[in-house]
Design a protein around this motif. Structure first.
Motif, PDB file in Angstrom:
ATOM      1  N   PHE A  83      23.459  34.395  20.687  1.00 37.43           N
ATOM      2  CA  PHE A  83      24.258  33.080  20.763  1.00 37.43           C
ATOM      3  C   PHE A  83      23.985  31.585  19.838  1.00 37.43           C
ATOM      4  O   PHE A  83      24.653  31.375  19.564  1.00 37.43           O
ATOM      5  N   ASP A  84      22.315  31.308  19.643  1.00 40.16           N
ATOM      6  CA  ASP A  84      22.209  30.669  18.666  1.00 40.16           C
ATOM      7  C   ASP A  84      22.674  31.866  17.470  1.00 40.16           C
ATOM      8  O   ASP A  84      22.245  30.446  16.403  1.00 40.16           O
ATOM      9  N   GLU A  85      22.754  32.480  16.708  1.00 39.98           N
ATOM     10  CA  GLU A  85      23.651  32.992  15.243  1.00 39.98           C
ATOM     11  C   GLU A  85      24.916  32.640  15.633  1.00 39.98           C
ATOM     12  O   GLU A  85      25.792  31.774  14.236  1.00 39.98           O
ATOM     13  N   TRP A  86      25.928  32.319  16.823  1.00 33.44           N
ATOM     14  CA  TRP A  86      27.250  32.350  16.412  1.00 33.44           C
ATOM     15  C   TRP A  86      27.610  31.129  16.384  1.00 33.44           C
ATOM     16  O   TRP A  86      28.396  30.079  16.167  1.00 33.44           O
ATOM     17  N   ALA A  87      26.613  30.306  18.006  1.00 33.06           N
ATOM     18  CA  ALA A  87      27.431  29.276  18.337  1.00 33.06           C
ATOM     19  C   ALA A  87      26.102  28.482  17.330  1.00 33.06           C
ATOM     20  O   ALA A  87      24.917  27.544  18.494  1.00 33.06           O
ATOM     21  N   ASP A  88      26.156  27.628  16.625  1.00 31.83           N
ATOM     22  CA  ASP A  88      25.076  26.286  15.869  1.00 31.83           C
ATOM     23  C   ASP A  88      25.339  25.352  16.971  1.00 31.83           C
ATOM     24  O   ASP A  88      26.046  25.551  18.147  1.00 31.83           O
ATOM     25  N   VAL A  89      24.667  24.601  16.282  1.00 35.54           N
ATOM     26  CA  VAL A  89      24.622  22.946  16.496  1.00 35.54           C
ATOM     27  C   VAL A  89      26.000  22.619  17.245  1.00 35.54           C
ATOM     28  O   VAL A  89      25.904  21.578  18.599  1.00 35.54           O
ATOM     29  N   GLY A  90      27.128  22.394  16.037  1.00 32.60           N
ATOM     30  CA  GLY A  90      27.909  22.019  16.334  1.00 32.60           C
ATOM     31  C   GLY A  90      28.952  22.622  16.944  1.00 32.60           C
ATOM     32  O   GLY A  90      29.435  21.974  17.964  1.00 32.60           O
ATOM     33  N   VAL A  91      28.752  24.371  17.479  1.00 34.25           N
ATOM     34  CA  VAL A  91      29.441  25.151  18.541  1.00 34.25           C
ATOM     35  C   VAL A  91      28.798  24.172  19.586  1.00 34.25           C
ATOM     36  O   VAL A  91      29.212  24.597  20.846  1.00 34.25           O
ATOM     37  N   ARG A  92      27.418  24.300  19.539  1.00 33.30           N
ATOM     38  CA  ARG A  92      26.801  24.069  20.858  1.00 33.30           C
ATOM     39  C   ARG A  92      27.750  22.710  21.194  1.00 33.30           C
ATOM     40  O   ARG A  92      27.721  22.512  22.933  1.00 33.30           O
ATOM     41  N   ASP A  93      27.678  21.868  20.770  1.00 38.87           N
ATOM     42  CA  ASP A  93      28.023  19.841  21.011  1.00 38.87           C
ATOM     43  C   ASP A  93      29.572  20.143  21.810  1.00 38.87           C
ATOM     44  O   ASP A  93      29.461  19.909  22.338  1.00 38.87           O
ATOM     45  N   LEU A  94      30.301  21.000  20.544  1.00 41.17           N
ATOM     46  CA  LEU A  94      31.649  21.361  20.910  1.00 41.17           C
ATOM     47  C   LEU A  94      31.812  21.990  22.748  1.00 41.17           C
ATOM     48  O   LEU A  94      32.296  21.258  23.339  1.00 41.17           O
ATOM     49  N   ILE A  95      31.202  23.002  23.107  1.00 40.19           N
ATOM     50  CA  ILE A  95      30.893  23.531  24.427  1.00 40.19           C
ATOM     51  C   ILE A  95      30.257  22.980  25.422  1.00 40.19           C
ATOM     52  O   ILE A  95      30.402  22.468  26.299  1.00 40.19           O
ATOM     53  N   GLN A  96      29.215  21.801  24.995  1.00 39.59           N
ATOM     54  CA  GLN A  96      29.281  21.273  26.301  1.00 39.59           C
ATOM     55  C   GLN A  96      29.501  19.788  26.724  1.00 39.59           C
ATOM     56  O   GLN A  96      29.727  19.480  27.404  1.00 39.59           O
ATOM     57  N   ARG A  97      30.576  19.208  25.451  1.00 37.77           N
ATOM     58  CA  ARG A  97      31.339  18.200  25.369  1.00 37.77           C
ATOM     59  C   ARG A  97      32.571  18.677  26.367  1.00 37.77           C
ATOM     60  O   ARG A  97      33.275  17.973  27.335  1.00 37.77           O
ATOM     61  N   GLY A  98      33.135  19.986  26.564  1.00 36.05           N
ATOM     62  CA  GLY A  98      34.084  21.156  27.387  1.00 36.05           C
ATOM     63  C   GLY A  98      33.238  20.475  28.866  1.00 36.05           C
ATOM     64  O   GLY A  98      34.033  20.781  29.509  1.00 36.05           O
ATOM     65  N   ALA A  99      32.147  20.312  29.206  1.00 36.78           N
ATOM     66  CA  ALA A  99      31.942  20.159  30.218  1.00 36.78           C
ATOM     67  C   ALA A  99      31.197  22.449  31.213  1.00 36.78           C
ATOM     68  O   ALA A  99      32.136  22.926  30.043  1.00 36.78           O
ATOM     69  N   VAL A 100      30.364  22.071  32.106  1.00 32.42           N
ATOM     70  CA  VAL A 100      30.152  23.633  32.716  1.00 32.42           C
ATOM     71  C   VAL A 100      31.346  24.121  32.876  1.00 32.42           C
ATOM     72  O   VAL A 100      31.943  23.613  33.731  1.00 32.42           O
ATOM     73  N   PRO A 101      31.621  25.379  32.708  1.00 29.19           N
ATOM     74  CA  PRO A 101      33.351  25.972  32.795  1.00 29.19           C
ATOM     75  C   PRO A 101      33.335  26.525  34.155  1.00 29.19           C
ATOM     76  O   PRO A 101      33.428  28.025  33.967  1.00 29.19           O
ATOM     77  N   LYS A 102      32.665  26.312  34.646  1.00 31.80           N
ATOM     78  CA  LYS A 102      32.871  27.042  36.454  1.00 31.80           C
ATOM     79  C   LYS A 102      34.518  26.554  36.924  1.00 31.80           C
ATOM     80  O   LYS A 102      34.934  27.499  37.347  1.00 31.80           O
ATOM     81  N   PHE A 103      35.904  26.266  36.088  1.00 32.44           N
ATOM     82  CA  PHE A 103      36.649  26.406  36.473  1.00 32.44           C
ATOM     83  C   PHE A 103      37.544  26.082  35.339  1.00 32.44           C
ATOM     84  O   PHE A 103      38.670  25.693  35.735  1.00 32.44           O
ATOM     85  N   GLY A 104      36.919  26.399  34.118  1.00 32.31           N
ATOM     86  CA  GLY A 104      37.653  26.348  33.168  1.00 32.31           C
ATOM     87  C   GLY A 104      37.364  25.675  31.488  1.00 32.31           C
ATOM     88  O   GLY A 104      36.022  25.528  31.717  1.00 32.31           O
ATOM     89  N   ALA A 105      37.993  26.651  30.630  1.00 28.08           N
ATOM     90  CA  ALA A 105      36.508  26.241  29.859  1.00 28.08           C
ATOM     91  C   ALA A 105      37.750  24.707  28.556  1.00 28.08           C
ATOM     92  O   ALA A 105      36.737  24.949  27.976  1.00 28.08           O
ATOM     93  N   ASN A 106      38.430  24.647  29.083  1.00 28.36           N
ATOM     94  CA  ASN A 106      38.864  23.072  28.532  1.00 28.36           C
ATOM     95  C   ASN A 106      39.637  23.797  27.022  1.00 28.36           C
ATOM     96  O   ASN A 106      39.572  22.600  26.433  1.00 28.36           O
ATOM     97  N   ASN A 107      40.231  24.762  27.086  1.00 32.07           N
ATOM     98  CA  ASN A 107      41.245  24.979  26.147  1.00 32.07           C
ATOM     99  C   ASN A 107      39.596  24.956  24.717  1.00 32.07           C
ATOM    100  O   ASN A 107      40.720  24.722  23.290  1.00 32.07           O
ATOM    101  N   SER A 108      38.355  25.185  25.159  1.00 27.79           N
ATOM    102  CA  SER A 108      37.693  25.443  23.964  1.00 27.79           C
ATOM    103  C   SER A 108      37.507  27.587  23.946  1.00 27.79           C
ATOM    104  O   SER A 108      36.617  27.411  24.220  1.00 27.79           O
ATOM    105  N   ARG A 109      37.315  27.270  22.627  1.00 25.95           N
ATOM    106  CA  ARG A 109      36.775  29.353  22.600  1.00 25.95           C
ATOM    107  C   ARG A 109      36.249  29.529  22.259  1.00 25.95           C
ATOM    108  O   ARG A 109      35.594  30.818  23.569  1.00 25.95           O
ATOM    109  N   PRO A 110      35.192  29.013  21.829  1.00 31.54           N
ATOM    110  CA  PRO A 110      33.989  29.075  21.592  1.00 31.54           C
ATOM    111  C   PRO A 110      33.185  28.661  23.488  1.00 31.54           C
ATOM    112  O   PRO A 110      32.064  30.135  23.752  1.00 31.54           O
TER     113      PRO A 110
END
Length: 148
Positions: free
Chosen positions: A85-112
């Motif tokens: 995960f730390d290789e393909w999800a750099d800080v920018g990708v992790r920030d994008l993932i975090q802004r999408g919120a917990v993916p219990k009910f969907g990934a909020n159109n975030s591919r990462p």
């Protein structure tokens, strides 16, 4: 004999493609049950999708709880070591993932986020198990059984 096929759909787009194919099969054959040589595996982060595929229990949820999600973000090299995960999800990708919120009910159109949900251990194990089951069903399907 018809070609034995496993159709795999990932995320909303994969679900939509499978849904279109499933509707076409239903239109051509009257029911997808009459086409046992085509099997579907659909994985989606969104739990509330209403569709023909969902009604036939072909859509499988992939998501994770708050604690697991937060551990990926707070300790990516340890929690996500198996999937690098730390290789393909750099800080920018992790920030994008975090802004999408917990993916219990969907990934909020975030591919990462969707990628993380699929690569998460429980989802991967579930997918491997279901793929083996469907593959074995198709492998043992005879021409006579397929054309009943």
């Amino acid at each position: 004999m018809a070609v034995k096929t496993i159709v795999i759909g990932m995320g909303s787009f994969g679900h939509d493609v499978c849904e279109s194919l499933l509707r076409r099969i239903e239109s051509e054959f009257g029911s997808s049950d009459k086409v046992p040589w085509i099997k579907f595996l659909i994985y989606e982060t969104e739990q509330t999708i209403k569709s023909l595929a969902a009604n036939k229990n072909l859509v499988h949820h992939m998501g994770m709880d708050d604690s697991t999600f937060n551990s990926y973000l707070s300790n990516p090299s340890q929690t996500g070591a198996k999937i690098k995960f730390d290789e393909w999800a750099d800080v920018g990708v992790r920030d994008l993932i975090q802004r999408g919120a917990v993916p219990k009910f969907g990934a909020n159109n975030s591919r990462p986020t969707g990628r993380l949900c699929f690569l998460h251990d429980t989802t991967t194990e579930k997918f491997e198990s279901q793929f083996r089951k469907v593959y074995n069903e198709l492998s043992s399907l005879s021409e006579v059984e397929a054309l009943k």
